[in-house]
Design a protein around this motif. Structure first.
Motif: not given
Length: 140
Positions: A93-98, A109-113
């Motif tokens: 979730r942190t990586l997704h927001s980043f 990248s966002r979809a994987i997170c």
């Protein structure tokens, strides 16, 4: 209990601060009375909207995770499994927001997170439901 649900909420709160930062930076506000503060204009800006969408995405998973992670503590699984799932959820979730709001990286990248966190949430929810059903059935 792991403190990861609390950290996830703090991460969400940081997106609120980031939204405020981008509103001030771009001088864009959402209401007429706010426009008198620093000469801002009423409207939207792509940077502000991107952070708002990241926050909205958090609202779709983190509250459910907090509830299910609480119930998951009563499911008889090894502590290390709980910690791995909670930390993996927090990191994803942190990586997704980043990659959504801070440093934009192209898909997937966002979809994987998102998918990692979503699958963890589904796994925990199903595990709690199955355990609850079995525990209820064995008591009868």
């Amino acid at each position: 209990m792991s403190q990861n649900p609390t950290i996830a909420v703090l991460k969400m709160m940081s997106l609120i601060l980031l939204t405020i930062f981008y509103r001030m930076k771009t001088k864009v506000c959402i209401s007429e009375e706010d426009s008198t503060i620093n000469g801002a204009t009423v409207g939207s800006h792509p940077d502000v909207e991107r952070v708002r969408r990241a926050f909205q995405n958090d609202l779709e998973t983190i509250p459910a995770f907090m509830i299910m992670s609480f119930f998951y503590l009563w499911v008889p699984v090894p502590d290390w499994v709980v910690h791995v799932l909670y930390y993996l959820f927090l990191v994803s979730r942190t990586l997704h927001s980043f990659v959504y709001a801070v440093y934009v990286i192209r898909q997937p990248s966002r979809a994987i997170c998102f998918l990692i966190a979503f699958l963890i949430l589904i796994y925990i929810s199903v595990h709690v439901a199955i355990y609850g059903f079995i525990a209820g059935y064995l008591r009868v």
